[in-house]
Design a protein around this motif. Structure first.
Motif, mmCIF file in Angstrom:
data_model
loop_
_atom_site.group_PDB
_atom_site.id
_atom_site.type_symbol
_atom_site.label_atom_id
_atom_site.label_comp_id
_atom_site.label_asym_id
_atom_site.label_seq_id
_atom_site.Cartn_x
_atom_site.Cartn_y
_atom_site.Cartn_z
ATOM 1 N N MET A 293 2.150 3.340 -6.446
ATOM 2 C CA MET A 293 1.261 2.814 -7.689
ATOM 3 C C MET A 293 2.059 2.237 -8.792
ATOM 4 N N SER A 294 3.075 3.520 -9.235
ATOM 5 C CA SER A 294 3.408 3.374 -9.827
ATOM 6 C C SER A 294 4.932 2.518 -9.678
ATOM 7 N N ALA A 295 5.161 1.728 -8.758
ATOM 8 C CA ALA A 295 5.695 0.761 -8.597
ATOM 9 C C ALA A 295 5.416 -0.559 -8.112
ATOM 10 N N ASN A 296 4.180 -0.333 -7.214
ATOM 11 C CA ASN A 296 3.133 -1.660 -7.335
ATOM 12 C C ASN A 296 2.119 -1.698 -7.968
ATOM 13 N N SER A 297 1.939 -3.071 -8.339
ATOM 14 C CA SER A 297 0.070 -3.411 -8.726
ATOM 15 C C SER A 297 -0.619 -3.746 -8.550
ATOM 16 N N SER A 298 0.002 -4.077 -6.500
ATOM 17 C CA SER A 298 -1.945 -4.692 -5.769
ATOM 18 C C SER A 298 -2.558 -3.327 -5.350
ATOM 19 N N ASP A 299 -3.703 -4.097 -4.418
ATOM 20 C CA ASP A 299 -4.486 -3.215 -4.126
ATOM 21 C C ASP A 299 -3.467 -2.481 -2.858
ATOM 22 N N LEU A 300 -3.317 -0.789 -2.746
ATOM 23 C CA LEU A 300 -2.655 0.204 -2.129
ATOM 24 C C LEU A 300 -4.003 0.796 -1.174
ATOM 25 N N PRO A 301 -3.719 0.606 0.165
ATOM 26 C CA PRO A 301 -4.020 1.902 1.101
ATOM 27 C C PRO A 301 -3.912 2.828 0.358
ATOM 28 N N LEU A 302 -5.555 4.265 1.445
ATOM 29 C CA LEU A 302 -4.998 5.244 1.546
ATOM 30 C C LEU A 302 -5.787 5.803 2.913
ATOM 31 N N ASN A 303 -4.623 5.560 3.430
ATOM 32 C CA ASN A 303 -5.128 6.019 4.909
ATOM 33 C C ASN A 303 -5.246 7.357 5.673
ATOM 34 N N ILE A 304 -5.461 8.504 6.033
ATOM 35 C CA ILE A 304 -5.676 10.381 6.782
ATOM 36 C C ILE A 304 -6.382 9.565 7.827
ATOM 37 N N GLU A 305 -5.855 9.890 9.321
ATOM 38 C CA GLU A 305 -6.527 10.111 10.239
ATOM 39 C C GLU A 305 -7.055 11.370 10.781
ATOM 40 N N CYS A 306 -7.789 11.444 11.493
ATOM 41 C CA CYS A 306 -8.295 12.646 11.679
ATOM 42 C C CYS A 306 -8.477 13.806 10.406
ATOM 43 N N PHE A 307 -9.242 13.483 9.102
ATOM 44 C CA PHE A 307 -8.967 13.832 8.296
ATOM 45 C C PHE A 307 -9.958 15.148 8.602
#
Length: 82
Positions: free
Chosen positions: A56-70
């Motif tokens: 987020m410090s480098a990008n202002s676009s939507d960033l995904p958060l994906n966690i498999e087998c959480f």
């Protein structure tokens, strides 16, 4: 600059904690998961939130958060932007 106000004790870990609390609430609503009941899941969420913070410090676009087998073999995903 005429004046500034800051909290010298406020740092990156505090921001990570805010992100973790946000995603705990979101995953509770979306997937019916109690993340804070499982320490391993909470640690994984802290790690992913730290990565997301750096992105987020480098990008202002939507960033995904994906966690498999959480938790309970459930894959979770969410989006966040600045």
């Amino acid at each position: 600059v005429l004046a500034t106000a800051c909290d010298q004790l406020l740092g990156g870990k505090d921001f990570d904690g805010v992100l973790v609390n946000y995603f705990c609430e979101e995953f509770g609503k979306k997937y019916k998961l109690d993340v804070k009941s499982k320490p391993r899941a909470l640690v994984r969420l802290y790690q992913e939130c730290e990565k997301l913070k750096k992105l987020m410090s480098a990008n202002s676009s939507d960033l995904p958060l994906n966690i498999e087998c959480f938790m309970n073999d459930i894959d979770v995903s969410a989006h966040l932007n600045r």
